[in-house]
Design an enzyme around this catalytic site. Structure first.
Site, short mmCIF file in Angstrom:
data_model
loop_
_atom_site.label_atom_id
_atom_site.label_comp_id
_atom_site.label_asym_id
_atom_site.label_seq_id
_atom_site.Cartn_x
_atom_site.Cartn_y
_atom_site.Cartn_z
N ALA A 66 0.86 -1.17 0.00
CA ALA A 66 0.00 0.00 0.00
C ALA A 66 0.90 1.23 0.00
O ALA A 66 2.06 1.15 0.42
CB ALA A 66 -0.88 -0.01 1.24
N GLY A 109 0.73 -4.96 0.90
CA GLY A 109 -0.44 -4.96 0.04
C GLY A 109 -0.18 -5.62 -1.31
O GLY A 109 -1.12 -6.13 -1.95
N GLU A 112 -0.68 -9.17 -0.69
CA GLU A 112 -2.11 -9.36 -0.45
C GLU A 112 -2.90 -9.27 -1.76
O GLU A 112 -3.86 -10.03 -1.97
CB GLU A 112 -2.61 -8.32 0.57
CG GLU A 112 -2.01 -8.57 1.95
CD GLU A 112 -2.23 -7.41 2.91
OE1 GLU A 112 -1.72 -6.30 2.64
OE2 GLU A 112 -2.92 -7.60 3.92
N GLU A 132 4.56 -5.18 7.25
CA GLU A 132 3.83 -4.08 7.91
C GLU A 132 4.26 -3.87 9.35
O GLU A 132 4.22 -2.74 9.86
CB GLU A 132 2.32 -4.35 7.87
CG GLU A 132 1.70 -4.21 6.48
CD GLU A 132 1.71 -5.49 5.65
OE1 GLU A 132 2.47 -6.44 6.00
OE2 GLU A 132 0.98 -5.55 4.67
#
Ligand code: CO8
Length: 258
Positions: A66, A109, A112, A132
């Protein structure tokens, strides 16, 4: 100069190639990319002429997570009221099969996003991780749930608590990736698999992926009942008649999606 699109969508026959295109930011996933993948692909998802998606990044990075710069200053109230990341569920819910072609980094992300796809084909250069914890947070796009279902608690805890990366070989041993492919052949082999999937009857393909996914969410008895109902339902399609007739007549079937 022309503005660079952060996501490039190209059609190649019945296959749609989706390329993340923020190479300078290692394809960090910002809101613009999220909405492109959730909304633009939803239109193609409903198109009977589309049989498979292939999602890829660059050689160096599938996606490095992200967008940390976009998130850094947000407050709890903003994250909560925007339901930040919720649109990713719309991408995950697309019913046309999606293959992630991962070369280089698939972190946070990015990992993911790859796991939201139905299969991951990894270049031998691929590196997976959920770092993270190093940023003071935890995976927020499904990582704690999908990684654990896909590779089990032992490996998921190891990756999520230490933040370390695993290479393509370890990811294949762990069951995260379907195939490891030499980097220079990644797209060729991924597109060949996508094109194969795209020749089949779309209802059967959608039913197959829905049934396999159900195995992650339900017990064996309910899962088998779900599978059997879908199996029965496919006898209402012309493609079932065509596929079986072609076998008996020793010819190649032509599926129409009807
Ligand atoms: N977000 C924003 N920018 C990024 C990101 C990212 N995730 N990753 C890389 N970039 C940027 C860098 O800041 C740099 O920008 P600039 O040129 O302006 O300085 C540029 O991309 C290039 O990066 P590097 O110079 O670091 O490139 P390298 O090739 O040396 O390294 C790495 C590549 C290893 C991928 C490295 O960039 C890296 O470690 N990136 C961060 C990986 C990471 O921590 N990802 C997890 C992000 S958090 C997440 O995904 C989910 C958070 C869940 C929160 C839950 C909220 C609800």
């Amino acid at each position: 100069a022309a503005v660079e699109q952060p996501v490039i969508v190209e059609r190649q026959g019945r296959v749609v190639i989706v390329t993340l295109n923020r190479p300078a930011a290692r394809n960090a996933l910002n809101t613009e990319i999220m909405l492109a993948l959730a909304d633009d692909l939803a239109v193609l998802d409903r198109d009977p002429g589309v049989g498979c998606f292939v999602v890829r990044g660059s050689k160096k990075a599938f996606a490095a997570g992200a967008d940390i710069k976009e998130m850094a200053d947000k407050t709890f109230a903003e994250m909560y009221s925007e339901d930040f990341f919720a649109a990713w569920e719309r991408f995950a819910a697309l019913r046309t099969p999606k293959i992630a072609a991962v070369s280089g980094y698939a972190l946070g992300g990015g990992c993911e996003l790859a796991m939201m796809c139905d299969m991951i084909f990894a270049a031998d250069t691929a590196m997976f991780g959920q770092p993270e914890i190093k940023l003071g947070v935890i995976p927020g796009m499904g990582g704690t749930q999908r990684l654990t279902k896909l590779v089990g608690k032992a490996k998921a805890m190891d990756l999520i608590l230490t933040g370390r990366m695993m290479d393509a070989a370890e990811a294949e041993r762990a069951g995260l990736v379907s195939r490891v492919i030499a980097a220079d052949r990644l797209m060729e082999e991924t597109l060949a698999a996508a094109a194969t999937i795209a020749t089949y009857g779309k209802a059967a393909v959608m039913a197959a992926r829905e049934a396999v996914d159900r195995a992650l969410e339900t017990g064996l008895r309910d899962g088998i009942a779900f599978e059997r109902r879908l199996f029965h339902a496919l006898f209402a399609t012309a493609d079932q008649k065509e596929g079986m007739a072609a076998f008996i007549e020793k010819r190649t079937p032509t599926f129409t999606g009807k």
